[in-house]
Design a protein around this motif. Structure first.
Motif, short mmCIF file in Angstrom:
data_model
loop_
_atom_site.label_atom_id
_atom_site.label_comp_id
_atom_site.label_asym_id
_atom_site.label_seq_id
_atom_site.Cartn_x
_atom_site.Cartn_y
_atom_site.Cartn_z
N HIS A 71 -4.61 14.89 5.69
CA HIS A 71 -3.75 13.58 6.02
C HIS A 71 -3.97 13.32 7.68
N ARG A 74 -6.54 11.95 7.94
CA ARG A 74 -6.66 10.13 7.58
C ARG A 74 -6.16 9.36 9.27
N GLU A 203 -6.01 -0.75 -6.17
CA GLU A 203 -5.33 -0.07 -7.02
C GLU A 203 -3.89 -0.42 -7.03
N SER A 205 0.19 -0.19 -5.99
CA SER A 205 0.76 -0.94 -4.85
C SER A 205 1.31 0.70 -3.51
N LEU A 227 -7.41 2.34 -0.56
CA LEU A 227 -6.73 3.02 0.80
C LEU A 227 -7.74 4.26 0.12
N GLY A 229 -7.89 6.94 -0.72
CA GLY A 229 -6.94 8.64 -0.80
C GLY A 229 -7.01 9.29 -0.75
N THR A 231 -5.77 12.21 -2.93
CA THR A 231 -6.10 12.61 -3.70
C THR A 231 -7.30 11.38 -4.91
N ARG A 232 -7.30 10.48 -4.49
CA ARG A 232 -8.63 9.72 -5.48
C ARG A 232 -9.74 10.72 -4.61
N THR A 267 -0.24 10.60 -3.15
CA THR A 267 0.43 11.56 -2.82
C THR A 267 1.51 11.44 -3.35
#
Ligand code: PLP
Length: 318
Positions: A71, A74, A203, A205, A227, A229, A231-232, A267
């Motif tokens: 995080h 990023r 994706e 929102s 994004l 991500g 989590t992705r 997240t």
């Protein structure tokens, strides 16, 4: 109509107010962390933020921050987009976040919001000859959306990389998310699925999207205005480890309608099933077998119950 789980939407709940913020180089009472109405972040949305979760593990009496290094990296990449550098290193930022969590002393699931913002008080929106600063607050956080939702495709398009890059969590870009989320809400849905300018699925929102077709887990590539991500990335990794075939490729809108499963992840969203898209029931109208496996594994990992993924966790209390 598909039944949704009766988990209340977070914004309707009373959220405990945090006590502290990191602001202008120090941890200060949250009430003292105020940004000028003349600043460029307030006027033009010139800033970038992060969204990190920390999960409380009751048996271990420990709070675990999930993938903090990724995080922070990023967020620093968003600074690169702005062609600016902060006076804090990645390590500094990590320590600030952990100090803040310890100061609050949370013993519950928590959300962390780091923010890089253009503090300059001047009329010309710009990235040069300006001062970017770093601030951070945290707060208790339950579910951001239900773990099973109804979604619609949005009439709003995802921002293009050459307009406001979606791969950065750029403050002003989230007006696009607000339009999409609100339209979905006003039309009676829980969430929006936003298409990019090529008409492909981008994706949600504020969450990434996966579909399952013929046993394969598919998600749009990072070049489809999404994004990138964390989590992705986590879900892709878990899926591979579980032996599920994965693909990163563009997804058409109508593939959503005939998919065996549709999932949101992020997240905030965690791993959630999309039970219905544009009035079409997805699968059995509830979480499918692959989604279930991914969701269970995800929650086990983030809560510190799966030692194979311990590297992704940072313990707050030592
Ligand atoms: C637009 C958007 N897409 C996807 C995500 C998911 O990203 P991550 O998993 O890194 O939280 C977010 C943030 O939560 C987001 O704001």
């Amino acid at each position: 109509m598909v039944q949704t789980l009766q988990v209340p939407f977070q914004t309707k709940q009373q959220v405990t107010r945090p006590q502290w913020a990191f602001f202008k180089g120090a941890i200060v009472p949250i009430a003292d962390a105020k940004i000028s109405i003349m600043s460029q972040v307030v006027n033009y949305g010139i800033g970038a933020f992060g969204g990190i979760r920390a999960y409380w593990n009751d048996e271990q009496a420990q709070l675990y921050v999930f993938r903090i290094n990724d995080h922070v990296r990023r967020m620093l990449n968003s600074c690169k987009l702005f062609n600016t550098t902060l006076r804090y290193s990645a390590d500094d930022l990590k320590h600030i976040i952990l100090d803040l969590l310890r100061r609050e002393g949370y013993r519950e699931d928590t959300y962390i919001r780091p923010l890089v913002y253009n503090a300059t008080e001047d009329i010309t929106p710009r990235l040069y000859d300006v001062e970017f600063d770093f601030a951070c607050f945290t707060r208790p956080q339950g579910n951001y959306i239900n773990l099973q939702v109804r979604a619609c495709t949005s009439s709003w398009q995802r921002l293009d990389d050459n307009i406001v890059p979606s791969r950065g969590k750029i403050t002003g870009g989230y007006v696009n998310s607000a339009f999409a989320k609100s339209e979905a809400h006003w039309n009676g849905y829980d969430e929006a699925i936003v298409l990019n300018q090529n008409g492909h699925v981008a994706e949600g929102s504020a969450m990434n999207l996966f579909i399952v077709r013929h046993g394969k887990l598919i998600t749009p590539p990072v070049s489809d205005n999404i994004l990138e991500g964390i989590t992705r990335n986590t879900v892709l990794q878990i899926a591979r480890d579980l032996g599920i075939e994965v693909a990163e490729r563009s997804i058409d809108r109508t593939e959503l309608y005939i998919a065996d499963e549709v999932l949101f992840c992020g997240t905030g969203a965690q791993v959630a099933a999309v039970a219905e898209v544009d009035h079409r029931k997805i699968g059995a109208g509830k979480i499918g077998p692959i989604g279930q496996k991914l969701q269970e594994t995800y929650f086990g990992i983030v809560r510190g119950r799966n030692s194979a993924y311990a590297d992704w966790l940072t313990a707050v209390y030592t």
